[in-house]
Design a protein around this motif. Sequence first.
Motif, PDB file in Angstrom:
ATOM      1  N   VAL A  63       0.849  -1.203   0.000  1.00  0.00           N
ATOM      2  CA  VAL A  63       0.000   0.000   0.000  1.00  0.00           C
ATOM      3  C   VAL A  63       0.882   1.249   0.000  1.00  0.00           C
ATOM      4  N   ALA A  64       1.880   1.274   0.873  1.00  0.00           N
ATOM      5  CA  ALA A  64       2.777   2.427   0.944  1.00  0.00           C
ATOM      6  C   ALA A  64       3.534   2.603  -0.376  1.00  0.00           C
ATOM      7  N   GLU A  65       3.980   1.510  -0.971  1.00  0.00           N
ATOM      8  CA  GLU A  65       4.689   1.579  -2.252  1.00  0.00           C
ATOM      9  C   GLU A  65       3.766   2.092  -3.356  1.00  0.00           C
ATOM     10  N   ASP A  66       2.527   1.620  -3.371  1.00  0.00           N
ATOM     11  CA  ASP A  66       1.559   2.062  -4.368  1.00  0.00           C
ATOM     12  C   ASP A  66       1.267   3.554  -4.216  1.00  0.00           C
ATOM     13  N   MET A  67       1.097   4.003  -2.972  1.00  0.00           N
ATOM     14  CA  MET A  67       0.856   5.430  -2.732  1.00  0.00           C
ATOM     15  C   MET A  67       2.046   6.267  -3.185  1.00  0.00           C
ATOM     16  N   CYS A  68       3.254   5.790  -2.918  1.00  0.00           N
ATOM     17  CA  CYS A  68       4.458   6.513  -3.337  1.00  0.00           C
ATOM     18  C   CYS A  68       4.528   6.570  -4.862  1.00  0.00           C
ATOM     19  N   HIS A  69       4.287   5.438  -5.500  1.00  0.00           N
ATOM     20  CA  HIS A  69       4.339   5.390  -6.966  1.00  0.00           C
ATOM     21  C   HIS A  69       3.348   6.378  -7.572  1.00  0.00           C
ATOM     22  N   ARG A  70       2.146   6.425  -7.020  1.00  0.00           N
ATOM     23  CA  ARG A  70       1.138   7.359  -7.537  1.00  0.00           C
ATOM     24  C   ARG A  70       1.556   8.813  -7.323  1.00  0.00           C
ATOM     25  N   ALA A  71       2.117   9.110  -6.143  1.00  0.00           N
ATOM     26  CA  ALA A  71       2.551  10.477  -5.855  1.00  0.00           C
ATOM     27  C   ALA A  71       3.695  10.894  -6.773  1.00  0.00           C
ATOM     28  N   VAL A  72       4.686  10.029  -6.942  1.00  0.00           N
ATOM     29  CA  VAL A  72       5.824  10.338  -7.822  1.00  0.00           C
ATOM     30  C   VAL A  72       5.332  10.513  -9.251  1.00  0.00           C
ATOM     31  N   ASP A  73       4.438   9.639  -9.689  1.00  0.00           N
ATOM     32  CA  ASP A  73       3.887   9.743 -11.041  1.00  0.00           C
ATOM     33  C   ASP A  73       3.144  11.062 -11.222  1.00  0.00           C
ATOM     34  N   ARG A  74       2.375  11.469 -10.221  1.00  0.00           N
ATOM     35  CA  ARG A  74       1.637  12.736 -10.298  1.00  0.00           C
ATOM     36  C   ARG A  74       2.614  13.917 -10.408  1.00  0.00           C
ATOM     37  N   VAL A  75       3.680  13.902  -9.606  1.00  0.00           N
ATOM     38  CA  VAL A  75       4.666  14.979  -9.650  1.00  0.00           C
ATOM     39  C   VAL A  75       5.340  15.006 -11.019  1.00  0.00           C
ATOM     40  N   ARG A  76       5.720  13.843 -11.529  1.00  0.00           N
ATOM     41  CA  ARG A  76       6.436  13.786 -12.819  1.00  0.00           C
ATOM     42  C   ARG A  76       5.552  14.174 -13.999  1.00  0.00           C
ATOM     43  N   ARG A  77       4.254  13.886 -13.907  1.00  0.00           N
ATOM     44  CA  ARG A  77       3.345  14.231 -15.003  1.00  0.00           C
ATOM     45  C   ARG A  77       2.957  15.701 -14.997  1.00  0.00           C
ATOM     46  N   HIS A  78       3.116  16.348 -13.855  1.00  0.00           N
ATOM     47  CA  HIS A  78       2.686  17.743 -13.737  1.00  0.00           C
ATOM     48  C   HIS A  78       3.589  18.652 -14.565  1.00  0.00           C
ATOM     49  N   GLN A  79       2.978  19.459 -15.398  1.00  0.00           N
ATOM     50  CA  GLN A  79       3.714  20.397 -16.240  1.00  0.00           C
ATOM     51  C   GLN A  79       3.190  21.809 -15.981  1.00  0.00           C
ATOM     52  N   PRO A  80       3.688  22.461 -14.926  1.00  0.00           N
ATOM     53  CA  PRO A  80       3.180  23.807 -14.628  1.00  0.00           C
ATOM     54  C   PRO A  80       3.568  24.808 -15.714  1.00  0.00           C
ATOM     55  N   ARG A  81       2.665  25.748 -15.939  1.00  0.00           N
ATOM     56  CA  ARG A  81       2.890  26.776 -16.956  1.00  0.00           C
ATOM     57  C   ARG A  81       4.001  27.741 -16.540  1.00  0.00           C
TER      58      ARG A  81
END
Length: 190
Positions: A63-81
């Motif tokens: 569960v902790a690994e899955d949450m980390c993976h999702r958080a890292v993926d969200r940060v990496r996908r984010h493309q702020p203007r």
Amino acid sequence: MASTMRVRRSRSDRRRVLDAATELFLDGGLQQTTIDMVADRAGFPRKTVQRLYPIKRLLATDVAEDMCHRAVDRVRRHQPRDIDHLIDTLAIWTYVGTTRTGWVRLYNEVATVDHPYAIDTSERRERLREALSELLTNVTSCHPSRAEATADFLLTVAIGLAAQKVDSTDLQLATIRRQIGIVLRGARGT
């Protein structure tokens, strides 16, 4: 063909168990959540969950690994203007993290289960810090070492606020945004 179906079903079963466990761990904590509760929430018999996760500690780690993976993926996908968009996004993420404190409780509970899991917890935090550091470097154009220090500082403050169980009425999104803006503009040198 039958083997492929079993693999798919096993992945689907594992996902349902992980999702159920995540909800329960975040709501009630690791210690208060039983395998029976996870099985019930996932809609499986206890032995199905135990086949996938013979001990609760393994489930908590996944569960902790899955949450980390999702958080890292969200940060990496984010493309702020621009930096203001980045500040807004980080403020929202921090606000959500500090007002929904179950993730910090789980982070701490998994880290205290025993030594190897504490190491895993540190590695997960490091992956999140690296992703945030890359994002800061790309958006703020600051030196990578300065972005690393800033990412580490932001994570430490966010975890600290959440660990204190700050009352959401005391913590305003505008206040978080203002503080993150000060930190990021300072890291950028503007």
